[in-house]
Write an enzyme that holds these catalytic residues in place. Structure first.
Site, PDB file in Angstrom:
ATOM      1  N   HIS A   1      -3.225  -9.685  14.848  1.00 18.07           N
ATOM      2  CA  HIS A   1      -3.443  -8.422  14.144  1.00 18.07           C
ATOM      3  C   HIS A   1      -4.449  -8.671  13.022  1.00 18.07           C
ATOM      4  CE1 HIS A   1      -2.601  -4.690  12.205  1.00 18.07           C
ATOM      5  NE2 HIS A   1      -1.473  -4.977  11.612  1.00 18.07           N
TER       6      HIS A   1
ATOM      7  N   HIS B   1       7.038 -10.533   9.997  1.00 21.49           N
ATOM      8  CA  HIS B   1       7.630 -10.316   8.670  1.00 21.49           C
ATOM      9  C   HIS B   1       9.146 -10.452   8.755  1.00 21.49           C
ATOM     10  CE1 HIS B   1       3.881  -8.668   7.039  1.00 21.49           C
ATOM     11  NE2 HIS B   1       3.823  -7.805   8.045  1.00 21.49           N
TER      12      HIS B   1
ATOM     13  N   TYR C   1      11.169  -0.419   7.357  1.00 22.94           N
ATOM     14  CA  TYR C   1       9.845  -0.859   7.823  1.00 22.94           C
ATOM     15  C   TYR C   1       9.333   0.077   8.922  1.00 22.94           C
ATOM     16  CZ  TYR C   1       6.215  -4.033   9.448  1.00 22.94           C
ATOM     17  OH  TYR C   1       4.999  -4.572   9.801  1.00 22.94           O
TER      18      TYR C   1
ATOM     19  N   HIS D   1       0.571  -2.554  14.596  1.00 25.85           N
ATOM     20  CA  HIS D   1       0.496  -1.322  13.858  1.00 25.85           C
ATOM     21  C   HIS D   1      -0.923  -0.793  13.700  1.00 25.85           C
ATOM     22  CE1 HIS D   1      -0.175  -1.170   9.235  1.00 25.85           C
ATOM     23  NE2 HIS D   1      -0.046   0.066   9.580  1.00 25.85           N
TER      24      HIS D   1
ATOM     25  N   GLU E   1      -4.962  -6.937  10.316  1.00 27.14           N
ATOM     26  CA  GLU E   1      -4.570  -6.595   8.940  1.00 27.14           C
ATOM     27  C   GLU E   1      -4.420  -7.890   8.118  1.00 27.14           C
ATOM     28  OE1 GLU E   1      -1.276  -3.808   8.404  1.00 27.14           O
ATOM     29  OE2 GLU E   1      -2.109  -3.284   6.455  1.00 27.14           O
TER      30      GLU E   1
ATOM     31  N   ASP F   1       3.915  -7.456  13.794  1.00 27.10           N
ATOM     32  CA  ASP F   1       4.552  -6.392  12.996  1.00 27.10           C
ATOM     33  C   ASP F   1       5.800  -5.806  13.668  1.00 27.10           C
ATOM     34  OD1 ASP F   1       2.977  -6.376  10.732  1.00 27.10           O
ATOM     35  OD2 ASP F   1       1.657  -4.764  11.406  1.00 27.10           O
TER      36      ASP F   1
ATOM     37  N   HIS G   1       0.802  -1.224   0.000  1.00 27.98           N
ATOM     38  CA  HIS G   1       0.000   0.000   0.000  1.00 27.98           C
ATOM     39  C   HIS G   1       0.840   1.283   0.000  1.00 27.98           C
ATOM     40  CE1 HIS G   1       0.315  -0.508   4.356  1.00 27.98           C
ATOM     41  NE2 HIS G   1      -0.529  -1.490   4.360  1.00 27.98           N
TER      42      HIS G   1
ATOM     43  N   ASP H   1      -2.620  -9.117   5.872  1.00 27.76           N
ATOM     44  CA  ASP H   1      -1.372  -9.840   5.596  1.00 27.76           C
ATOM     45  C   ASP H   1      -1.134 -10.913   6.659  1.00 27.76           C
ATOM     46  OD1 ASP H   1      -1.057  -7.572   7.248  1.00 27.76           O
ATOM     47  OD2 ASP H   1       1.090  -7.449   6.868  1.00 27.76           O
TER      48      ASP H   1
HETATM   49 FE1  FEO Z   1       0.072  -4.251   9.990  1.00 22.81          FE
HETATM   50 FE2  FEO Z   1       1.980  -6.817   8.792  1.00 22.81          FE
HETATM   51  O1  FEO Z   1       0.387  -5.858   9.122  1.00 22.81           O
END
Ligand code: FEO
Length: 392
Positions: free
Chosen positions: A82, A226, A195, A148, A84, A167, A28, A86
């Site tokens: 989380h 990640h 990041y 996040h 989100e 995250d 994004h 991903d």
């Molecule tokens: Fe805020 Fe890796 O998602």
């Protein structure tokens, strides 16, 4: 997608079951030149726990890795750190295969977010300090709001001294090697900084609160959401997060510009050299040739910023407008800046850039530099002199 992916054991009966996104180049708006991973972890105990899932495009990879160790139907607990997508993107698919699994999420934001995205599932909402036993091991939940999203949390397993950090402490880096000490440290730290700068920069205060909450834990492994798993350089990444969350900046400058007919470019070069002349290393970014995410990473820890744009149709260049919009959203702190640019007749762009820098919280340290058409050598000398004379 058909695959024969296998789980990777990272501790006794603890497996990495995530996915590697080698091709992702944009998250994004954040240019991810090295791809990413969506890390999920499977713990085999009296109960079987899965920490996080993966982006929906990678559900087959996730399920193949889980299935290489255990039938997904046997999963008892899914921790959703989380909302989100991903991390939660394959939650519904995993939950469908593991109908008895309890889905742990934060109260109220995780619960609201997951329900909104995936409908009614077998959720169990937790708050700070809650824990569950899965047999020999315990999972303790620590909410980390805004790292996040408001729903974010991390999970600590005291028996293993592993922090499942989602995250936090991660980086967008596709790699076939799971641990920090198997990868090039300089590259990982650079990507971790990128990041942080592009995702967590606005949340320094919340990061400091989270660091305080985690400070007393004995941690021998940080299993991130990640990139790599930290086991050798835990102190280094913690130290980086302390500095980054405190908004520490260095005596460095960043010069960012766009140019139509090289005049603003000449000003940018002069400003870059003028900083260097007074002993302040300066980075030079032609915005057409560099990724915003890389530029912002440098700005994040550099005290000074100069932004240049010629005037087009009474406005700044759209490239610079997009850059300043992105930068403002990241709410940088402790920076000083000024605007510059050449123009043909109106010259409104330079004032507009200065306004945006002020709105983004920058302290303006030099009257905006405006040059009509091509700068003369005398004008360039004057700019050098002004930068030399700055009381920094
Ligand atoms: Fe805020 Fe890796 O998602």
């Amino acid at each position: 997608m058909m695959n024969n992916c296998k789980a990777i054991e990272i501790g006794e009966k603890i497996f990495w079951t995530g996915a590697v996104d080698w091709s992702m180049r944009n998250f994004h708006g954040y240019e991810t030149s090295r791809g990413s991973t969506y890390n999920a972890y499977l713990i085999l105990d009296e109960k079987i726990a899965l920490i996080d899932t993966a982006k929906i495009d990678f559900k087959d990879e996730l399920l193949a890795r889980i299935s290489s160790v255990v039938d997904p139907a046997q999963i008892d607990v899914i921790v959703s750190s989380h909302v989100e997508p991903d991390h939660s993107g394959s939650l519904k698919e995993v939950a469908a295969l593991a109908p008895n699994a309890e889905i742990i999420t934060t109260n109220p934001n995780g619960l609201k977010g997951l329900t909104n995205r995936y409908g009614k599932l077998n959720y169990h909402a937790v708050k700070a300090g809650d824990e569950i036993s899965i047999g020999k091991r315990t999972l303790k939940f620590v909410p980390t709001p805004m790292l996040h999203w408001p729903d974010s949390m991390v999970t600590y397993c005291p028996e293993e001294k592993i922090l499942f950090s989602n995250d936090a402490f991660g980086e967008h880096l596709a790699t076939s090697l799971r641990f920090d000490d198997e990868n090039d440290l300089e590259t990982i730290l650079r990507e971790a900084k990128k990041y942080y700068a592009n995702i967590l920069m606005p949340f320094g205060k919340q990061a400091q609160i989270a660091l305080k909450a985690l400070g007393d834990l004995e941690i021998k492994m940080i299993a991130t959401g990640h990139g790599v798993i930290w086991r050798t350089h835990i102190d280094k990444i913690f130290d980086c997060y302390k500095k980054w969350s405190a908004g520490e900046v260095e005596e460095r400058a960043v010069v960012v510009f766009d140019s139509m007919w090289h005049s603003t470019e000449i000003l940018a070069r002069t400003i870059t050299e003028a900083f260097a002349k007074r002993g302040i290393p300066a980075a030079y970014y032609d915005i057409k040739k560099n990724a915003l995410a890389d530029i912002v990473t440098d700005i994040f820890t550099s005290k000074y910023l100069a932004v240049g744009s010629p005037t087009i149709n009474n406005q700044m260049m759209p490239t610079i407008a997009a850059f300043l919009c992105y930068l403002k959203g990241l709410r940088p702190v402790n920076h000083k800046a000024f605007a510059f640019g050449s123009y043909g007749w109106g010259g409104q762009s330079i004032g507009l850039v200065e306004d945006e820098l002020k709105a983004a919280g920058f302290e303006i340290i030099l009257e905006k530099i405006r040059v009509q058409n091509l700068p003369t050598v005398q004008q360039l000398d004057d700019i050098t002199e002004k930068i030399s004379a700055l009381d920094l």
